[in-house]
Design a protein around this motif. Structure first.
Motif, PDB file in Angstrom:
ATOM      1  N   ALA A 200       2.984   6.500  -6.871  1.00  9.17           N
ATOM      2  CA  ALA A 200       2.071   7.473  -7.472  1.00  9.17           C
ATOM      3  C   ALA A 200       2.633   8.888  -7.291  1.00  9.17           C
ATOM      4  CB  ALA A 200       0.694   7.365  -6.822  1.00  9.17           C
ATOM      5  N   HIS A 201       3.174   9.145  -6.107  1.00  4.61           N
ATOM      6  CA  HIS A 201       3.748  10.457  -5.827  1.00  4.61           C
ATOM      7  C   HIS A 201       4.914  10.750  -6.783  1.00  4.61           C
ATOM      8  CE1 HIS A 201       5.064  13.787  -3.100  1.00  4.61           C
ATOM      9  NE2 HIS A 201       6.239  13.516  -3.695  1.00  4.61           N
TER      10      HIS A 201
ATOM     11  N   GLU B 239       5.535   9.443  -9.646  1.00  9.28           N
ATOM     12  CA  GLU B 239       5.036   9.596 -11.017  1.00  9.28           C
ATOM     13  C   GLU B 239       4.542  11.018 -11.244  1.00  9.28           C
ATOM     14  OE1 GLU B 239       4.734   7.692 -13.766  1.00  9.28           O
ATOM     15  OE2 GLU B 239       5.998   6.172 -12.807  1.00  9.28           O
ATOM     16  N   ASP B 240       3.719  11.501 -10.281  1.00  6.69           N
ATOM     17  CA  ASP B 240       3.183  12.871 -10.404  1.00  6.69           C
ATOM     18  C   ASP B 240       4.314  13.893 -10.437  1.00  6.69           C
ATOM     19  OD1 ASP B 240       0.521  12.257 -10.540  1.00  6.69           O
ATOM     20  OD2 ASP B 240       0.220  12.278  -8.371  1.00  6.69           O
ATOM     21  N   SER B 241       5.253  13.656  -9.531  1.00  7.10           N
ATOM     22  CA  SER B 241       6.365  14.603  -9.409  1.00  7.10           C
ATOM     23  C   SER B 241       7.196  14.631 -10.704  1.00  7.10           C
ATOM     24  CB  SER B 241       7.225  14.178  -8.207  1.00  7.10           C
ATOM     25  OG  SER B 241       8.296  15.048  -8.056  1.00  7.10           O
TER      26      SER B 241
ATOM     27  N   GLU C 259      -5.575  -1.763  -5.356  1.00 12.77           N
ATOM     28  CA  GLU C 259      -4.955  -0.599  -4.709  1.00 12.77           C
ATOM     29  C   GLU C 259      -3.484  -0.840  -4.397  1.00 12.77           C
ATOM     30  OE1 GLU C 259      -9.023   0.825  -2.425  1.00 12.77           O
ATOM     31  OE2 GLU C 259      -7.389  -0.042  -1.289  1.00 12.77           O
TER      32      GLU C 259
ATOM     33  N   ASP D  15       0.843  -1.203   0.000  1.00 14.07           N
ATOM     34  CA  ASP D  15       0.000   0.000   0.000  1.00 14.07           C
ATOM     35  C   ASP D  15       0.883   1.260   0.000  1.00 14.07           C
ATOM     36  OD1 ASP D  15      -2.992   0.821   0.636  1.00 14.07           O
ATOM     37  OD2 ASP D  15      -1.681   2.148   1.807  1.00 14.07           O
ATOM     38  N   VAL D  16       1.870   1.317   0.904  1.00 11.21           N
ATOM     39  CA  VAL D  16       2.763   2.481   1.004  1.00 11.21           C
ATOM     40  C   VAL D  16       3.593   2.614  -0.274  1.00 11.21           C
ATOM     41  CG1 VAL D  16       4.695   3.486   2.292  1.00 11.21           C
ATOM     42  CG2 VAL D  16       2.827   2.373   3.519  1.00 11.21           C
TER      43      VAL D  16
ATOM     44  N   GLU E 142       2.826   1.665  -3.246  1.00 15.66           N
ATOM     45  CA  GLU E 142       1.977   2.147  -4.343  1.00 15.66           C
ATOM     46  C   GLU E 142       1.762   3.661  -4.227  1.00 15.66           C
ATOM     47  OE1 GLU E 142       0.324   0.898  -7.857  1.00 15.66           O
ATOM     48  OE2 GLU E 142       1.648  -0.095  -6.441  1.00 15.66           O
ATOM     49  N   GLU E 143       1.591   4.117  -2.972  1.00 13.97           N
ATOM     50  CA  GLU E 143       1.359   5.545  -2.739  1.00 13.97           C
ATOM     51  C   GLU E 143       2.609   6.359  -3.129  1.00 13.97           C
ATOM     52  OE1 GLU E 143       0.738   6.611   1.360  1.00 13.97           O
ATOM     53  OE2 GLU E 143      -0.486   8.335   0.790  1.00 13.97           O
TER      54      GLU E 143
ATOM     55  N   GLU F 203       5.624  16.424 -13.555  1.00 15.35           N
ATOM     56  CA  GLU F 203       5.698  17.880 -13.466  1.00 15.35           C
ATOM     57  C   GLU F 203       7.077  18.385 -13.919  1.00 15.35           C
ATOM     58  OE1 GLU F 203       3.224  19.481 -10.505  1.00 15.35           O
ATOM     59  OE2 GLU F 203       4.706  21.031 -10.037  1.00 15.35           O
TER      60      GLU F 203
ATOM     61  N   LYS G 214      15.002  13.139  -5.864  1.00 15.54           N
ATOM     62  CA  LYS G 214      15.704  14.087  -4.977  1.00 15.54           C
ATOM     63  C   LYS G 214      14.713  14.881  -4.136  1.00 15.54           C
ATOM     64  CE  LYS G 214      19.100  17.763  -5.071  1.00 15.54           C
ATOM     65  NZ  LYS G 214      19.544  18.904  -5.855  1.00 15.54           N
ATOM     66  N   ALA G 215      13.586  15.288  -4.800  1.00 23.30           N
ATOM     67  CA  ALA G 215      12.586  16.097  -4.089  1.00 23.30           C
ATOM     68  C   ALA G 215      11.958  15.319  -2.932  1.00 23.30           C
ATOM     69  CB  ALA G 215      11.494  16.537  -5.068  1.00 23.30           C
ATOM     70  N   LEU G 216      11.999  13.992  -3.042  1.00 18.56           N
ATOM     71  CA  LEU G 216      11.381  13.174  -1.989  1.00 18.56           C
ATOM     72  C   LEU G 216      12.177  13.248  -0.681  1.00 18.56           C
ATOM     73  CD1 LEU G 216       8.867  11.339  -1.972  1.00 18.56           C
ATOM     74  CD2 LEU G 216      10.401   9.396  -2.299  1.00 18.56           C
ATOM     75  N   GLY G 217      13.463  13.520  -0.802  1.00 21.32           N
ATOM     76  CA  GLY G 217      14.272  13.653   0.405  1.00 21.32           C
ATOM     77  C   GLY G 217      15.236  12.492   0.565  1.00 21.32           C
TER      78      GLY G 217
END
Lengths: 115, 729
Positions: free
Chosen positions: B31-32, B34-36, B565, B24-25, B27-28, B39, B56-59
């Motif tokens: 998705a993040h 992918e979106d990032s 999911e 679950d985590v 997949e989340e 952009e 990199k933006a994820l930290g």
């Protein structure tokens, strides 16, 4: 101007609750909204958001559900949307009041306001 | 997606103890990212640059992995406990619920041992004497044991005529004394001693005198048909019949004279009873309210299993006396001859006036008829032709009367029998429901319907548990043989998901059925299961089918959604377009079921009569088979996608995840429905007052046969008065 890490860490919970007050949001969306509304002054490290979201979810302050992303944004993909729970609304009200009092107290000292 | 696998694996590695949460985590985060990345790409970066920027933006990955672990640690622990609980407790709990339900039903169908026959609760609050009476009545006591039990009561309370009568009856029943052979001197002595004691205990009862007379006649003489001497009878159609008289051959005159003396002593006594009905009443009064149908049935058996002495001996006594009366008439001893003929009629009246059951009454009639027939011969020998003619007319009238009643007994009131229920149906066939017999079948019928529902519930739950065990077994095999990445995952569909499944798959169908069956009474509960077996089977199958379809369908959907999911490959959900023709067939069958049930309720489809043995409600059974066949087909079609190779992991996960859902459903349904049905059965059993077809003690009171007994009572009173006047003169 960069804020200190502790200040950002301390404000993340009330900000998440405040964001979810009006509508469900997914993690990346929250990051974008915060960056946009604060004009980039409160720039989160994106990853730090998820542990907070999970902690809030485990505590019953927010709930999560998977739903399809809008077809015009990311067709065929799913996103995890978070919504505020009743317990979260109560917590948000408490945090707001706490922030107001803290703000008054700190202002009184730092900016020389009324004692 | 593979782009992020390494990073996401690193971030979620510490969550691997909870595979579902980890997926679950993961997949989340995917998705993040992918979106990032999308952009960054929009901002003009290349694919590689966008991926690197998003990561990199994820930290810092190490720090984020640690924070994710810290944030989910408590949740993982709670979910671990729940998972362990569902594995360890749910399936055994479901099996336990089934065992409890089974134990409640098993007594109805399984033989009960002697010790367990009389429930300990029945004996609560009873005196020593009452306990004695009840405990000695077990229908499982046989032979010497039954005689000893009856003897122990009469030894303890030696002056009670009912207990002694019961003891004598037990001796007859188990062959200690019986009319089947000529007794030798010692045996006769022993039998007469037993009967003499009975006469002392119960001095107003002619039973002991007539029984002694019967034994003495058996020991002293033989009777056979005398084809040279006949009497006449005109039947219902006006045809004349000739019936042979009896002739007697006396071996021991002294004994025969003793027999006549005992016979005459008996005639002077007020009543003639075996006391069997008194014993039944005594036991019946001691029994508490039944707690369920099995309690009731055991109590009924206990109440009616009372030995009744074989009454054939009295017939032989009457024949011997009548044959002797003819001999006396031939020898010119007219007065003595007439006295004996009258004596036999008085004996019949005595037996008939105290009769509590139809067997006694018919025996009394039979003895009376033989008396009236032989009276014709006696009067003819005496030259009293008018008297003989009168005796013949009375005889013919009595024959016509009894034949009319006996033939009408065969005409079972089908309307009445439809309401009887299985228990009363079969018992009713044995006793043939005497004409005019009325009884309230409702409580027994209702208790039976509840028992049938309990059986239906038990079978349904067994079916579900077997399904859960099968799925669990398949999942277990996969857990053992599959590689770590392919092992089935136990998915949690969420509390609201479980709530929805319980509500829609269990509460709604059960509530609809309860409304149909018990509130709207559209299910025609006023008829017994002997009449509605096929229809009731159909109702159960439809309800169970609805529960199974909803449970599996909703469970499947919930697990499928959750699996999707967390990124498992799942079969596509069937669209309405694909389901259209299946839905049409289902709708047709549903329509047929509704038409059948409504038609049954309204009247036109009701069978002509209750024919449980032939299973006449065959339409209901056929429809039930059609429903089952359709559901099986639906299941195969609906779940066909599961067998796609790419869905293997999901299929194994589904098997594993459905097990706790089904087990939880069995526990919930078993506890609530089982409790409600047991309560309904108990409440119906408590409403049963007395018994119906088996009501030996009220058999005559409740039927038109009571009129015959009233005739006997009037005749007996008149004859006793006449005898008294004669004695005074």
């Amino acid at each position: 101007m960069d804020f200190s890490k502790d200040l950002i860490r301390g404000s993340i919970v009330p900000i998440v609750l405040a964001l979810l007050k009006d509508r469900p949001m997914y993690g990346y969306e929250m990051v974008k909204v915060v960056n946009a509304r604060t004009g980039g002054r409160l720039e989160w490290k994106e990853g730090t958001l998820y542990p907070t979201l999970h902690r809030l979810q485990a505590g019953g302050f927010i709930s999560a559900r998977w739903a399809d992303a809008p077809a015009d944004e990311a067709p065929g993909r799913k996103r995890k949307y978070y919504s505020i729970a009743r317990k979260g609304r109560t917590e948000l009200a408490r945090r707001r009041e706490e922030w107001r009092q803290f703000d008054l107290a700190v202002n009184a000292i730092m900016l020389g306001g009324a004692t | 997606m593979k782009t992020w696998d390494k990073l996401v694996d690193l971030l979620t590695d510490r969550l691997r103890v909870d595979p579902e949460l980890r997926l679950d985590v993961a997949e989340e985060l995917r998705a993040h990212l992918e979106d990032s990345a999308a952009e960054f790409r929009q901002a003009g970066q290349s694919d590689e640059e966008a991926v690197a920027s998003a990561a990199k933006a994820l930290g810092d990955p190490q720090q984020l992995a640690d924070e994710l672990w810290q944030a989910n640690r408590r949740r993982i622990r709670i979910r671990g406990v729940l998972r362990w609980g569902s594995r360890v407790a749910l399936v055994p709990g479901a099996i336990l619920v089934i065992l409890i339900l089974m134990m409640g039903l098993v007594e109805i169908f399984m033989p009960v041992n002697k010790e367990g026959y009389i429930s300990a609760s029945w004996l609560e609050g009873l005196s020593e004497e009452q306990r004695f009476v009840l405990e000695s009545g077990s229908p499982l006591m046989l032979g010497t044991e039954a005689i000893e039990a009856a003897k122990s009561i009469t030894d303890r309370w030696p002056n009670n005529p009912v207990y002694y009568g019961n003891y004598v009856a037990q001796m007859y029943t188990w062959g200690e004394i019986s009319f089947d052979e000529q007794p030798n001197v010692d045996r006769l002595k022993k039998i007469l001693a037993v009967l003499d004691k009975g006469e002392r205990i119960d001095p107003d009862n002619a039973f002991y005198n007539f029984t002694k007379a019967a034994w003495l006649v058996l020991a002293s003489s033989d009777v056979s048909k005398d084809t040279t001497r006949t009497y006449d009878m005109v039947n219902q159609e006006g045809k004349l019949h000739q019936i042979s008289c009896w002739k007697i051959e006396i071996h021991d005159l002294d004994l025969f004279k003793r027999a006549l003396a005992e016979f005459k002593v008996g005639l002077g006594k007020g009543e003639f009873t075996t006391r069997a009905a008194d014993m039944i009443e005594l036991r019946g009064r001691l029994l508490p309210e039944p707690r369920g149908l099995q309690d009731y049935m055991r109590q009924q058996t206990l109440a009616v299993v009372v030995a009744i002495p074989p009454l054939g001996g009295y017939k032989k006594l009457a024949r011997s006396v009548l044959a002797h009366a003819i001999d006396l008439a031939v020898a010119g001893q007219h007065e003595e001859s007439v006295d004996l003929v009258d004596g036999v009629e008085l004996m019949a009246a005595k037996l008939g006036s105290r009769a509590r059951d139809i067997v006694d009454l018919l025996l009394a009639h039979s003895i009376r008829l033989e008396g009236l027939g032989h009276a014709q011969c006696v009067y003819k020998e005496m030259g009293l032709l008018d008297q003989a003619q009168f005796a013949q007319e009375v005889y013919s009238q009595a024959v016509t009367q009894i034949r009319k009643v006996i033939s009408s007994r065969a005409l079972i009131d089908e309307n009445q029998l439809r309401h009887a229920g299985v228990f009363d149906h079969f018992v009713g066939l044995i006793t043939r429901f005497p004409p005019g017999y009325t009884v309230d079948f409702e409580p027994r019928r209702t208790a039976e319907q509840f028992v049938a529902a309990e059986i239906g519930l038990l079978l349904s739950l067994c079916l579900l548990v077997l399904l859960a065990l099968l799925l669990g077994g398949l999942a277990l095999v996969s857990l053992i043989i599959q590689r770590p990445g392919n092992k089935p995952i136990l998915l949690f569909v969420g509390w609201s998901g479980i709530g929805k499944i319980c509500l829609l798959a269990i509460v709604v169908p059960v509530a609809v059925y309860a409304l149909y069956a018990y509130v709207l009474t559209a299910s025609d509960r006023v008829y017994g299961l002997n009449y509605t077996a096929g229809k009731t089977l159909l109702e159960f199958v439809v309800t169970l089918g609805a529960i199974c379809v909803l449970l599996l369908g909703l469970g499947y959907s919930a697990v499928r959604r959750r699996a999707e999911e967390i990124g498992l490959v799942v079969p596509p959900a069937l669209r309405l377009r694909d389901r259209r023709w299946i839905a049409c067939v289902g709708a047709l069958i549903a329509l047929a079921v509704v038409v059948y049930l409504v038609g049954w309720w309204a009247g036109p489809f009701k069978p002509k009569g209750p024919r449980l043995r032939q299973f006449d409600s065959i339409h209901g059974a056929f429809l039930a088979i059609a429903v089952v066949a359709f559901l099986l087909f639906w299941g195969l079609r609906e779940f066909a996608g599961l067998y796609w190779r790419k869905c293997d992991h999901f299929r194994r996960t589904l098997y594993r995840s459905l097990v706790p859902i089904i087990a939880a459903a069995v526990i919930v349904v078993g506890i609530f429905c089982g409790w409600a049905l047991a309560r309904g059965e108990s409440s119906a059993a408590k409403r049963i007052t007395g018994s119906s077809a088996m009501d030996f003690c009220n058999e005559l009171e409740r039927s038109d046969f009571r009129l015959f007994r009233e005739n006997f009572i009037a005749q007996h009173t008149e004859m006793m008065n006449r005898q008294e006047l004669g004695t005074r003169d």
